[in-house]
Design a protein around this motif. Structure first.
Motif, PDB file in Angstrom:
ATOM      1  N   ALA A 241       0.834  -1.194   0.000  1.00 31.66           N
ATOM      2  CA  ALA A 241       0.000   0.000   0.000  1.00 31.66           C
ATOM      3  C   ALA A 241       0.872   1.248   0.000  1.00 31.66           C
ATOM      4  CB  ALA A 241      -0.910  -0.017   1.224  1.00 31.66           C
ATOM      5  N   ASP A 242       0.439   2.246  -0.744  1.00 29.12           N
ATOM      6  CA  ASP A 242       1.185   3.505  -0.781  1.00 29.12           C
ATOM      7  C   ASP A 242       1.079   4.250   0.546  1.00 29.12           C
ATOM      8  OD1 ASP A 242       1.928   3.077  -3.424  1.00 29.12           O
ATOM      9  OD2 ASP A 242       0.129   4.046  -4.206  1.00 29.12           O
ATOM     10  N   ASP A 243      -0.082   4.143   1.194  1.00 31.71           N
ATOM     11  CA  ASP A 243      -0.307   4.850   2.452  1.00 31.71           C
ATOM     12  C   ASP A 243      -0.711   3.837   3.515  1.00 31.71           C
ATOM     13  OD1 ASP A 243      -0.663   6.783   4.342  1.00 31.71           O
ATOM     14  OD2 ASP A 243      -2.653   7.393   3.658  1.00 31.71           O
ATOM     15  N   ASP A 244       0.088   3.711   4.563  1.00 36.48           N
ATOM     16  CA  ASP A 244      -0.148   2.710   5.597  1.00 36.48           C
ATOM     17  C   ASP A 244       0.036   3.354   6.973  1.00 36.48           C
ATOM     18  OD1 ASP A 244      -0.365   0.401   7.089  1.00 36.48           O
ATOM     19  OD2 ASP A 244       1.682  -0.251   6.682  1.00 36.48           O
ATOM     20  N   PRO A 245      -0.901   4.239   7.368  1.00 38.42           N
ATOM     21  CA  PRO A 245      -0.690   4.987   8.613  1.00 38.42           C
ATOM     22  C   PRO A 245      -0.772   4.144   9.871  1.00 38.42           C
ATOM     23  CG  PRO A 245      -2.897   5.385   7.754  1.00 38.42           C
ATOM     24  CD  PRO A 245      -2.162   4.591   6.700  1.00 38.42           C
ATOM     25  N   ASP A 246      -1.529   3.044   9.852  1.00 40.46           N
ATOM     26  CA  ASP A 246      -1.725   2.248  11.060  1.00 40.46           C
ATOM     27  C   ASP A 246      -0.745   1.097  11.200  1.00 40.46           C
ATOM     28  OD1 ASP A 246      -3.991   3.774  11.868  1.00 40.46           O
ATOM     29  OD2 ASP A 246      -5.184   2.703  10.373  1.00 40.46           O
ATOM     30  N   GLY A 247      -0.039   0.754  10.125  1.00 37.72           N
ATOM     31  CA  GLY A 247       0.912  -0.335  10.194  1.00 37.72           C
ATOM     32  C   GLY A 247       0.250  -1.694  10.107  1.00 37.72           C
ATOM     33  N   PRO A 248       1.025  -2.761  10.285  1.00 36.06           N
ATOM     34  CA  PRO A 248       0.510  -4.122  10.138  1.00 36.06           C
ATOM     35  C   PRO A 248      -0.199  -4.611  11.398  1.00 36.06           C
ATOM     36  CG  PRO A 248       2.825  -4.204  10.690  1.00 36.06           C
ATOM     37  CD  PRO A 248       2.481  -2.740  10.571  1.00 36.06           C
ATOM     38  N   LEU A 249      -0.998  -5.655  11.221  1.00 34.79           N
ATOM     39  CA  LEU A 249      -1.606  -6.356  12.344  1.00 34.79           C
ATOM     40  C   LEU A 249      -0.571  -7.322  12.927  1.00 34.79           C
ATOM     41  CD1 LEU A 249      -4.286  -6.937  13.902  1.00 34.79           C
ATOM     42  CD2 LEU A 249      -4.690  -8.777  12.240  1.00 34.79           C
ATOM     43  N   LEU A 250      -0.445  -7.338  14.249  1.00 34.75           N
ATOM     44  CA  LEU A 250       0.495  -8.220  14.933  1.00 34.75           C
ATOM     45  C   LEU A 250      -0.255  -9.152  15.873  1.00 34.75           C
ATOM     46  CD1 LEU A 250       3.319  -5.678  15.929  1.00 34.75           C
ATOM     47  CD2 LEU A 250       3.184  -7.105  13.875  1.00 34.75           C
ATOM     48  N   PHE A 251       0.358 -10.283  16.163  1.00 33.66           N
ATOM     49  CA  PHE A 251      -0.195 -11.242  17.119  1.00 33.66           C
ATOM     50  C   PHE A 251       0.855 -11.489  18.177  1.00 33.66           C
ATOM     51  CE2 PHE A 251      -1.648 -15.457  18.586  1.00 33.66           C
ATOM     52  CZ  PHE A 251      -2.991 -15.166  18.796  1.00 33.66           C
ATOM     53  N   HIS A 252       0.475 -11.248  19.446  1.00 34.44           N
ATOM     54  CA  HIS A 252       1.444 -11.353  20.538  1.00 34.44           C
ATOM     55  C   HIS A 252       0.737 -11.868  21.787  1.00 34.44           C
ATOM     56  CE1 HIS A 252       3.948  -9.448  23.870  1.00 34.44           C
ATOM     57  NE2 HIS A 252       4.769 -10.295  23.292  1.00 34.44           N
ATOM     58  N   ARG A 253       1.227 -12.972  22.348  1.00 35.42           N
ATOM     59  CA  ARG A 253       0.702 -13.557  23.579  1.00 35.42           C
ATOM     60  C   ARG A 253      -0.805 -13.803  23.497  1.00 35.42           C
ATOM     61  NH1 ARG A 253       3.225 -10.564  28.742  1.00 35.42           N
ATOM     62  NH2 ARG A 253       2.238 -12.391  29.719  1.00 35.42           N
ATOM     63  N   GLY A 254      -1.230 -14.306  22.341  1.00 35.47           N
ATOM     64  CA  GLY A 254      -2.625 -14.705  22.189  1.00 35.47           C
ATOM     65  C   GLY A 254      -3.584 -13.609  21.827  1.00 35.47           C
ATOM     66  N   HIS A 255      -3.075 -12.408  21.518  1.00 37.44           N
ATOM     67  CA  HIS A 255      -3.958 -11.279  21.216  1.00 37.44           C
ATOM     68  C   HIS A 255      -3.437 -10.505  20.012  1.00 37.44           C
ATOM     69  CE1 HIS A 255      -6.033 -11.846  25.058  1.00 37.44           C
ATOM     70  NE2 HIS A 255      -4.839 -11.953  25.628  1.00 37.44           N
ATOM     71  N   PHE A 256      -4.381  -9.877  19.291  1.00 38.37           N
ATOM     72  CA  PHE A 256      -4.002  -8.965  18.224  1.00 38.37           C
ATOM     73  C   PHE A 256      -3.532  -7.655  18.809  1.00 38.37           C
ATOM     74  CE2 PHE A 256      -7.291 -11.419  15.701  1.00 38.37           C
ATOM     75  CZ  PHE A 256      -6.351 -12.087  14.935  1.00 38.37           C
ATOM     76  N   THR A 257      -2.566  -7.062  18.173  1.00 38.15           N
ATOM     77  CA  THR A 257      -2.066  -5.765  18.582  1.00 38.15           C
ATOM     78  C   THR A 257      -1.509  -5.069  17.347  1.00 38.15           C
ATOM     79  OG1 THR A 257      -0.610  -4.587  20.138  1.00 38.15           O
ATOM     80  CG2 THR A 257       0.243  -6.627  19.172  1.00 38.15           C
TER      81      THR A 257
END
Length: 204
Positions: free
Chosen positions: A183-199
């Motif tokens: 994406a040319d514009d990605d202000p929020d960044g990627p979805l991450l998974f850490h210790r059983g939760h999305f962040t």
């Protein structure tokens, strides 16, 4: 000695140097699952808990219908990584019991959709087994494979299945990259998974 003389001396040396013997490749190890009596005495819940401290990106791996009677295939996947620059290879891991993997294997191609920070619900939809995962999901066709390219993904990687290896209760799928984009514009960044939760990423 001038530059021409040094060049001539170098050429004479290279011509006189003995050609090295070719190096034989090591034999490929036999691929097999670990036997029951070879397993370390690890509690699976503890294994998950500790490994869960390693934050991963979240992707959805998709494939086009393998036959006119099929529908597109897709599943949520955290076990994704880049593998090689030359040739361009990526890899993902999928459970041997997955009902989606055989459909991707029949298609022989796939697209890795890297999800954005606001696509947690989309990931959950693709993590459900037996449902119509593409219901209400906007997508177009990846340029080479025709695999679903999900709207809103921060990046996509269009691949052909290159190799499949055994990895315990999972399979290691290697893909040859044929096209990709972000994406040319990605202000929020990627979805991450850490210790059983999305962040998501915490920006300063």
């Amino acid at each position: 000695m001038g530059q021409a003389g040094m060049a001539e001396a170098a050429v004479r040396y290279l011509r006189s140097a003995r050609t090295p013997e070719p190096v034989e490749a090591l034999p490929r190890p036999e691929l097999r699952c670990v036997a029951a009596d070879e397993r370390a005495p690890l509690d699976q819940r503890e294994f998950r808990r500790v490994v869960g401290h390693f934050a991963t990106g979240v992707t959805v791996v998709t494939a086009p219908p393998a036959t006119p009677a099929d529908s597109p295939a897709g599943f949520a996947c955290q076990s994704f990584t880049s593998l090689s620059l030359d040739p361009p290879l990526v890899a993902f891991m999928v459970g041997r019991t997955s009902t989606t993997w055989p459909r991707i294997a029949r298609a022989g191609v796939f697209c890795v959709n890297v999800l954005g920070a606001r696509q947690g619900e989309l990931c959950r939809a693709f993590a459900v087994s037996g449902a119509d995962k593409f219901a209400g999901v906007a997508y177009d066709a990846a340029p080479v494979s025709g695999s679903p390219r999900l709207a809103g993904a921060v990046a996509w990687i269009d691949c052909a299945v290159h190799a499949v290896h055994s990895g315990g209760d999972h399979l290691i799928v290697v893909g040859r990259v044929n096209a990709l984009g972000a994406a040319d514009d990605d202000p929020d960044g990627p979805l991450l998974f850490h210790r059983g939760h999305f962040t998501g990423l915490t920006h300063p």
